[in-house]
Design a protein around this motif. Structure first.
Motif, mmCIF file in Angstrom:
data_model
loop_
_atom_site.group_PDB
_atom_site.id
_atom_site.type_symbol
_atom_site.label_atom_id
_atom_site.label_comp_id
_atom_site.label_asym_id
_atom_site.label_seq_id
_atom_site.Cartn_x
_atom_site.Cartn_y
_atom_site.Cartn_z
ATOM 1 N N ALA A 10 0.830 -1.212 0.000
ATOM 2 C CA ALA A 10 0.000 0.000 0.000
ATOM 3 C C ALA A 10 0.867 1.266 0.000
ATOM 4 O O ALA A 10 0.490 2.302 -0.551
ATOM 5 N N ALA A 11 2.050 1.164 0.617
ATOM 6 C CA ALA A 11 2.963 2.318 0.692
ATOM 7 C C ALA A 11 3.838 2.442 -0.550
ATOM 8 O O ALA A 11 4.620 3.388 -0.677
ATOM 9 N N GLY A 12 3.725 1.473 -1.455
ATOM 10 C CA GLY A 12 4.541 1.511 -2.669
ATOM 11 C C GLY A 12 5.972 1.063 -2.447
ATOM 12 O O GLY A 12 6.885 1.449 -3.178
ATOM 13 N N VAL A 13 6.179 0.228 -1.418
ATOM 14 C CA VAL A 13 7.525 -0.265 -1.090
ATOM 15 C C VAL A 13 7.559 -1.783 -1.297
ATOM 16 O O VAL A 13 6.644 -2.487 -0.869
ATOM 17 N N SER A 14 8.607 -2.276 -1.921
ATOM 18 C CA SER A 14 8.713 -3.721 -2.152
ATOM 19 C C SER A 14 8.856 -4.467 -0.829
ATOM 20 O O SER A 14 9.714 -4.119 -0.004
ATOM 21 N N PRO A 15 8.036 -5.517 -0.605
ATOM 22 C CA PRO A 15 8.173 -6.308 0.626
ATOM 23 C C PRO A 15 9.532 -7.006 0.726
ATOM 24 O O PRO A 15 9.944 -7.411 1.810
ATOM 25 N N VAL A 57 7.660 6.850 6.411
ATOM 26 C CA VAL A 57 6.429 7.579 6.746
ATOM 27 C C VAL A 57 5.237 6.924 6.055
ATOM 28 O O VAL A 57 4.181 6.678 6.682
ATOM 29 N N ALA A 58 5.386 6.602 4.768
ATOM 30 C CA ALA A 58 4.293 5.985 4.007
ATOM 31 C C ALA A 58 3.893 4.638 4.606
ATOM 32 O O ALA A 58 2.703 4.310 4.702
ATOM 33 N N ILE A 59 4.872 3.857 5.038
ATOM 34 C CA ILE A 59 4.568 2.546 5.657
ATOM 35 C C ILE A 59 3.780 2.759 6.944
ATOM 36 O O ILE A 59 2.781 2.068 7.194
ATOM 37 N N ALA A 60 4.224 3.716 7.761
ATOM 38 C CA ALA A 60 3.522 3.983 9.029
ATOM 39 C C ALA A 60 2.071 4.374 8.758
ATOM 40 O O ALA A 60 1.148 3.991 9.505
ATOM 41 N N GLU A 61 1.841 5.118 7.701
ATOM 42 C CA GLU A 61 0.497 5.573 7.367
ATOM 43 C C GLU A 61 -0.424 4.431 6.928
ATOM 44 O O GLU A 61 -1.645 4.532 7.032
ATOM 45 N N HIS A 62 0.176 3.330 6.449
ATOM 46 C CA HIS A 62 -0.633 2.244 5.903
ATOM 47 C C HIS A 62 -0.715 1.027 6.825
ATOM 48 O O HIS A 62 -1.110 -0.049 6.381
ATOM 49 N N LYS A 63 -0.340 1.204 8.091
ATOM 50 C CA LYS A 63 -0.495 0.086 9.026
ATOM 51 C C LYS A 63 -1.984 -0.188 9.227
ATOM 52 O O LYS A 63 -2.761 0.729 9.490
#
Length: 291
Positions: A265-270, A283-289
């Motif tokens: 969801a944050a646009g980051v590769s797992p 920041v984007a990852i924190a927002e999509h928890k």
């Protein structure tokens, strides 16, 4: 820059003999426990003040002033200086050193006798700059605490162990990029601002030192996540830095699947690792928890 410790032409700053005399009079021996290494070179403190771009209207906070080498140089250049000192003997002695060497500026100096990690307010106007020779063993926590507690601090210049300086200023993808790098980048633009040799200290440390400049972001990072939420992601990502983020963030997210969902969801590769991410990606990852 001269390689040998120098004395000060104006007479206000402390040279090697002054430092040793002061220390002897106070019965002070620098302690490893507090990471104490006193600067004995007037040229070095002048260079720090110059590199920090201290202005005549600045209100500077200094952490760990010791015997006052840097404090005196800061007082010559700034409007006001507040020093935070934890050591009982050093804190008691500093005001008289200032009064004796810079009597015309003594009323512009304030001392806070406290552990910097516990300081939540400072006397006088809000600080605009932080300039300090930080004790090596607590440099990063103290720096981050001061930036968090005092948003009025626009510019920071700290002298720290060279290795810590490298970590603070490291870009994503660097081998030494980690928790300090990301957390410092949350507040500021961070860069290395020079190296400091060992011979300007007493006692001479067995490591080199570096200067780090931090210029606070004009606007805080825009996010719906709190600083604590973002920093929780950073801590989790680097606690197991060799693992992929899907695995490293499993505990933080509740499961590996939930971590993967937040990452996608944050646009980051797992499959990415924490050391490759910018502060904005954290920041984007924190927002999509979820939850």
């Amino acid at each position: 820059m001269s390689s040998s410790p120098s004395t000060d032409e104006s007479g206000a700053l402390l040279g090697p003999a002054d430092i040793r005399e002061l220390a002897a009079a106070l019965g002070v021996r620098p302690t490893k426990q507090r990471g104490q290494n006193f600067v004995i070179d007037a040229n070095t403190v002048r260079r720090i003040v110059r590199t920090a771009a201290v202005r005549p209207d600045d209100v500077v906070v200094e952490v760990g002033p010791g015997l006052g080498s840097l404090t005196l140089a800061l007082l010559e250049a700034a409007d006001r200086v507040t020093a935070v000192e934890i050591d009982d003997v050093l804190a008691a002695a500093l005001p008289s050193t200032i009064a004796a060497r810079l009597p015309d500026r003594a009323d512009r100096f304030a001392l806070v006798h406290s552990d910097a990690m516990r300081v939540t307010e400072l006397p006088g106007p809000p600080p605009t700059a932080l300039v300090a020779n930080l004790p090596y063993n607590v440099a990063v926590p103290v720096l981050l605490h001061m930036l968090e507690r005092f948003p009025s601090i626009e510019r920071t210049l700290v002298m720290v162990q060279a290795e810590v300086a490298d970590r603070l200023a490291a870009p994503p993808g660097s081998k030494v990029y980690g928790v300090p790098s990301v957390k410092a980048a949350w507040y500021a633009e961070v860069k290395r601002a020079g190296a400091i040799g060992r011979n300007v200290f007493w006692p001479a440390p067995n490591v080199d030192s570096g200067l780090v400049s931090l210029v606070r972001r004009a606007e805080p990072i825009a996010t719906t996540a709190s600083r604590e939420e973002v920093f929780a992601v950073v801590d989790a990502a680097f606690a197991q830095r060799r693992k992929t983020l899907r695995a490293a963030l499993a505990g933080w997210a509740g499961s590996a699947a939930a971590a993967e969902a937040a990452l996608v969801a944050a646009g980051v590769s797992p499959q990415a690792r924490g050391e490759s991410l910018t502060v904005d990606e954290f920041v984007a990852i924190a927002e999509h928890k979820a939850g």
